[in-house]
Design an enzyme around this catalytic site. Structure first.
Site, mmCIF file in Angstrom:
data_model
loop_
_atom_site.group_PDB
_atom_site.id
_atom_site.type_symbol
_atom_site.label_atom_id
_atom_site.label_comp_id
_atom_site.label_asym_id
_atom_site.label_seq_id
_atom_site.Cartn_x
_atom_site.Cartn_y
_atom_site.Cartn_z
ATOM 1 N N HIS A 7 49.585 42.068 36.478
ATOM 2 C CA HIS A 7 49.967 42.356 35.296
ATOM 3 C C HIS A 7 50.706 43.474 35.361
ATOM 4 O O HIS A 7 50.627 44.095 36.335
ATOM 5 C CB HIS A 7 48.593 42.666 34.285
ATOM 6 C CG HIS A 7 47.584 43.838 35.068
ATOM 7 N ND1 HIS A 7 46.572 43.394 35.990
ATOM 8 C CD2 HIS A 7 47.556 44.838 34.770
ATOM 9 C CE1 HIS A 7 45.810 44.320 36.088
ATOM 10 N NE2 HIS A 7 46.471 45.277 35.657
ATOM 11 N N GLU A 43 40.560 47.656 26.717
ATOM 12 C CA GLU A 43 41.741 46.720 26.972
ATOM 13 C C GLU A 43 41.796 45.351 26.753
ATOM 14 O O GLU A 43 40.736 44.872 26.452
ATOM 15 C CB GLU A 43 41.994 47.122 28.755
ATOM 16 C CG GLU A 43 40.835 46.577 29.732
ATOM 17 C CD GLU A 43 40.893 45.249 29.997
ATOM 18 O OE1 GLU A 43 42.033 44.488 29.882
ATOM 19 O OE2 GLU A 43 39.979 44.755 30.434
ATOM 20 N N GLN A 59 48.709 43.790 30.439
ATOM 21 C CA GLN A 59 47.553 44.449 30.087
ATOM 22 C C GLN A 59 47.580 45.570 29.171
ATOM 23 O O GLN A 59 48.477 46.651 29.321
ATOM 24 C CB GLN A 59 46.789 44.924 31.245
ATOM 25 C CG GLN A 59 45.314 45.623 31.064
ATOM 26 C CD GLN A 59 44.840 46.176 32.611
ATOM 27 O OE1 GLN A 59 45.478 46.529 33.192
ATOM 28 N NE2 GLN A 59 43.589 45.709 32.533
ATOM 29 N N HIS A 83 51.082 51.149 34.677
ATOM 30 C CA HIS A 83 50.985 50.831 36.051
ATOM 31 C C HIS A 83 51.562 49.420 36.224
ATOM 32 O O HIS A 83 51.819 48.587 35.194
ATOM 33 C CB HIS A 83 49.479 50.829 36.568
ATOM 34 C CG HIS A 83 48.529 50.047 36.037
ATOM 35 N ND1 HIS A 83 47.772 50.495 34.695
ATOM 36 C CD2 HIS A 83 48.150 48.724 36.038
ATOM 37 C CE1 HIS A 83 47.067 49.749 34.400
ATOM 38 N NE2 HIS A 83 47.102 48.477 35.232
ATOM 39 N N GLU A 133 48.437 49.014 41.200
ATOM 40 C CA GLU A 133 47.026 48.333 41.330
ATOM 41 C C GLU A 133 47.164 47.192 42.170
ATOM 42 O O GLU A 133 48.159 46.400 42.052
ATOM 43 C CB GLU A 133 46.530 48.174 39.957
ATOM 44 C CG GLU A 133 45.298 47.449 39.793
ATOM 45 C CD GLU A 133 44.874 47.295 38.385
ATOM 46 O OE1 GLU A 133 45.411 47.736 37.450
ATOM 47 O OE2 GLU A 133 43.860 46.221 38.261
#
Ligand code: V0V
Ligand code: CO
Length: 142
Positions: A7, A43, A59, A83, A133
Protein backbone atom coordinates in the site's frame (compact mmCIF):
# COMPACT_ATOMS: atom_id res chain seq x y z
CA UNK A 1 12.59 -10.13 -0.98
CA UNK A 2 9.77 -7.73 -1.90
CA UNK A 3 6.61 -9.32 -3.32
CA UNK A 4 4.61 -6.27 -4.33
CA UNK A 5 3.67 -2.75 -3.29
CA UNK A 6 1.18 -3.56 -0.52
CA UNK A 7 0.00 0.00 0.00
CA UNK A 8 0.75 3.67 -0.25
CA UNK A 9 -0.07 5.45 3.01
CA UNK A 10 -1.61 8.89 2.58
CA UNK A 11 -1.95 11.33 5.47
CA UNK A 12 -5.17 13.32 5.58
CA UNK A 13 -7.03 15.68 7.89
CA UNK A 14 -10.46 14.11 7.42
CA UNK A 15 -10.75 10.38 6.68
CA UNK A 16 -14.41 10.36 5.63
CA UNK A 17 -13.90 13.20 3.15
CA UNK A 18 -10.81 11.59 1.64
CA UNK A 19 -12.55 8.19 1.32
CA UNK A 20 -15.42 9.87 -0.56
CA UNK A 21 -12.92 11.60 -2.86
CA UNK A 22 -10.99 8.40 -3.67
CA UNK A 23 -14.17 6.38 -4.20
CA UNK A 24 -15.76 8.90 -6.52
CA UNK A 25 -12.57 9.83 -8.39
CA UNK A 26 -10.89 6.45 -8.83
CA UNK A 27 -13.76 3.98 -8.38
CA UNK A 28 -11.96 2.16 -5.57
CA UNK A 29 -13.76 0.57 -2.62
CA UNK A 30 -13.05 0.54 1.10
CA UNK A 31 -12.36 -3.03 2.22
CA UNK A 32 -11.37 -2.28 5.83
CA UNK A 33 -11.60 0.53 8.38
CA UNK A 34 -9.79 0.34 11.71
CA UNK A 35 -8.61 2.43 14.63
CA UNK A 36 -5.05 1.45 15.53
CA UNK A 37 -4.31 3.01 18.92
CA UNK A 38 -0.71 1.79 18.99
CA UNK A 39 0.03 3.58 15.69
CA UNK A 40 -2.13 6.59 16.57
CA UNK A 41 -4.31 6.36 13.47
CA UNK A 42 -7.81 5.94 12.18
CA UNK A 43 -7.33 4.32 8.77
CA UNK A 44 -9.06 2.84 5.74
CA UNK A 45 -7.76 0.41 3.12
CA UNK A 46 -9.08 0.86 -0.43
CA UNK A 47 -8.48 -2.07 -2.75
CA UNK A 48 -6.61 -1.45 -6.01
CA UNK A 49 -5.42 -4.85 -7.28
CA UNK A 50 -4.43 -8.37 -6.32
CA UNK A 51 -0.76 -9.29 -6.25
CA UNK A 52 1.67 -11.94 -5.12
CA UNK A 53 0.99 -12.90 -1.50
CA UNK A 54 -1.82 -10.36 -1.03
CA UNK A 55 -3.52 -7.28 -2.38
CA UNK A 56 -2.42 -3.75 -3.22
CA UNK A 57 -4.19 -0.88 -1.49
CA UNK A 58 -4.38 2.82 -0.86
CA UNK A 59 -4.23 3.42 2.90
CA UNK A 60 -5.81 6.67 4.05
CA UNK A 61 -4.62 7.81 7.48
CA UNK A 62 -6.12 10.34 9.88
CA UNK A 63 -4.20 10.97 13.10
CA UNK A 64 -5.75 10.24 16.50
CA UNK A 65 -3.68 13.02 18.08
CA UNK A 66 -1.34 15.86 17.14
CA UNK A 67 1.65 14.10 18.75
CA UNK A 68 1.24 10.84 16.79
CA UNK A 69 3.48 10.10 13.76
CA UNK A 70 0.79 11.13 11.26
CA UNK A 71 -0.22 14.14 13.38
CA UNK A 72 3.38 15.41 13.43
CA UNK A 73 3.73 14.73 9.70
CA UNK A 74 0.58 16.72 8.87
CA UNK A 75 1.72 19.67 10.97
CA UNK A 76 5.13 19.72 9.28
CA UNK A 77 4.30 18.84 5.69
CA UNK A 78 0.53 18.87 5.25
CA UNK A 79 -1.52 16.24 3.48
CA UNK A 80 0.27 13.84 1.13
CA UNK A 81 2.17 10.58 0.84
CA UNK A 82 3.25 9.44 4.29
CA UNK A 83 4.78 6.02 3.60
CA UNK A 84 5.25 3.23 1.10
CA UNK A 85 4.62 -0.36 2.21
CA UNK A 86 6.07 -3.45 0.56
CA UNK A 87 4.69 -6.96 0.92
CA UNK A 88 7.14 -9.56 2.22
CA UNK A 89 6.62 -13.24 2.95
CA UNK A 90 8.32 -13.12 6.40
CA UNK A 91 8.53 -9.74 8.11
CA UNK A 92 10.94 -10.88 10.85
CA UNK A 93 13.39 -12.29 8.30
CA UNK A 94 13.09 -9.15 6.16
CA UNK A 95 13.77 -6.95 9.24
CA UNK A 96 16.89 -8.99 10.04
CA UNK A 97 18.19 -8.83 6.48
CA UNK A 98 17.52 -5.10 6.07
CA UNK A 99 18.76 -4.26 9.59
CA UNK A 100 22.01 -6.09 8.79
CA UNK A 101 22.56 -3.60 5.94
CA UNK A 102 22.65 -0.79 8.49
CA UNK A 103 19.14 0.56 7.94
CA UNK A 104 17.55 1.57 11.25
CA UNK A 105 14.40 -0.32 12.19
CA UNK A 106 11.80 1.84 13.93
CA UNK A 107 10.40 -1.27 15.61
CA UNK A 108 12.42 -4.06 17.20
CA UNK A 109 9.50 -6.44 16.75
CA UNK A 110 6.64 -6.58 14.25
CA UNK A 111 3.46 -4.67 15.18
CA UNK A 112 -0.19 -5.22 14.37
CA UNK A 113 -1.22 -3.66 11.06
CA UNK A 114 -4.44 -3.33 9.09
CA UNK A 115 -6.42 -6.46 8.23
CA UNK A 116 -4.44 -8.83 10.46
CA UNK A 117 -1.04 -8.02 8.97
CA UNK A 118 2.32 -7.91 10.78
CA UNK A 119 4.18 -4.70 10.02
CA UNK A 120 7.51 -3.00 10.68
CA UNK A 121 8.82 0.43 9.75
CA UNK A 122 12.26 1.43 8.46
CA UNK A 123 13.52 4.88 9.42
CA UNK A 124 12.97 7.42 6.61
CA UNK A 125 16.39 8.99 7.22
CA UNK A 126 18.04 5.70 6.15
CA UNK A 127 15.79 5.15 3.11
CA UNK A 128 16.35 8.38 1.20
CA UNK A 129 13.62 10.28 3.02
CA UNK A 130 10.94 7.63 2.49
CA UNK A 131 9.20 6.15 5.53
CA UNK A 132 9.09 2.48 4.49
CA UNK A 133 6.87 -0.24 5.90
CA UNK A 134 7.22 -4.02 5.54
CA UNK A 135 3.97 -6.00 5.54
CA UNK A 136 3.41 -9.71 6.06
CA UNK A 137 -0.16 -10.70 5.21
CA UNK A 138 -1.96 -13.42 7.19
CA UNK A 139 -2.36 -16.74 5.38
CA UNK A 140 -5.30 -16.70 2.97
CA UNK A 141 -8.21 -18.90 4.01
CA UNK A 142 -8.28 -22.06 1.89
C1 V0V B 1 9.00 11.87 9.84
N1 V0V B 1 9.96 12.13 8.93
C2 V0V B 1 9.59 11.63 7.75
C3 V0V B 1 8.32 11.05 7.99
N2 V0V B 1 7.98 11.21 9.29
N3 V0V B 1 10.18 11.62 6.56
C4 V0V B 1 9.52 11.03 5.55
N4 V0V B 1 8.29 10.45 5.69
C5 V0V B 1 7.68 10.45 6.88
N5 V0V B 1 6.47 9.91 7.02
C6 V0V B 1 11.21 12.86 9.16
C7 V0V B 1 10.91 14.25 9.69
O1 V0V B 1 10.68 15.15 8.65
C8 V0V B 1 12.17 14.56 10.45
O2 V0V B 1 13.18 14.98 9.58
C9 V0V B 1 12.60 13.22 11.02
O3 V0V B 1 11.95 12.22 10.18
C10 V0V B 1 12.09 13.02 12.44
O4 V0V B 1 10.71 13.26 12.45
P1 V0V B 1 9.84 13.77 13.67
O5 V0V B 1 8.65 14.44 13.14
O6 V0V B 1 10.70 14.48 14.66
O7 V0V B 1 9.32 12.44 14.27
P2 V0V B 1 9.95 11.30 15.17
O8 V0V B 1 11.45 11.26 15.09
O9 V0V B 1 9.31 11.40 16.51
O10 V0V B 1 9.33 10.05 14.41
C11 V0V B 1 9.64 9.72 13.10
C12 V0V B 1 9.34 8.23 12.95
C13 V0V B 1 7.85 8.04 13.35
C14 V0V B 1 9.59 7.83 11.50
C15 V0V B 1 10.25 7.41 13.87
O11 V0V B 1 7.04 8.81 12.48
C16 V0V B 1 7.40 6.60 13.35
O12 V0V B 1 7.63 5.82 14.30
N6 V0V B 1 6.73 6.14 12.25
C17 V0V B 1 6.29 4.75 12.13
C18 V0V B 1 4.88 4.56 12.65
C19 V0V B 1 3.85 5.25 11.80
O13 V0V B 1 4.15 6.13 10.98
N7 V0V B 1 2.56 4.87 12.00
C20 V0V B 1 1.45 5.46 11.24
C21 V0V B 1 1.04 4.61 10.10
P3 V0V B 1 13.79 16.45 9.67
O14 V0V B 1 12.60 17.36 9.47
O15 V0V B 1 14.38 16.52 11.05
O16 V0V B 1 14.80 16.49 8.58
S1 V0V B 1 0.27 3.13 10.72
C22 V0V B 1 0.14 2.03 9.40
O17 V0V B 1 0.72 2.33 8.29
C23 V0V B 1 -0.59 0.86 9.62
C24 V0V B 1 -1.31 0.57 10.89
C25 V0V B 1 -0.67 -0.17 8.56
O18 V0V B 1 -0.14 0.00 7.47
O19 V0V B 1 -1.35 -1.22 8.80
CO1 CO C 1 0.72 1.51 6.40
Amino acid sequence: MLLRIDHVGIACENLDEKIAFYESTFGVTVVSREVNEEQGVKEAMLHVADGEGGGSYIQLLEPLSAGSPVGKFLAKRGEGIHHVAYGVSDVTKAMEAIGAKGVRLVDLHPRHGAMGTSIAFLHPKDVGGVLTELVESPPRPS
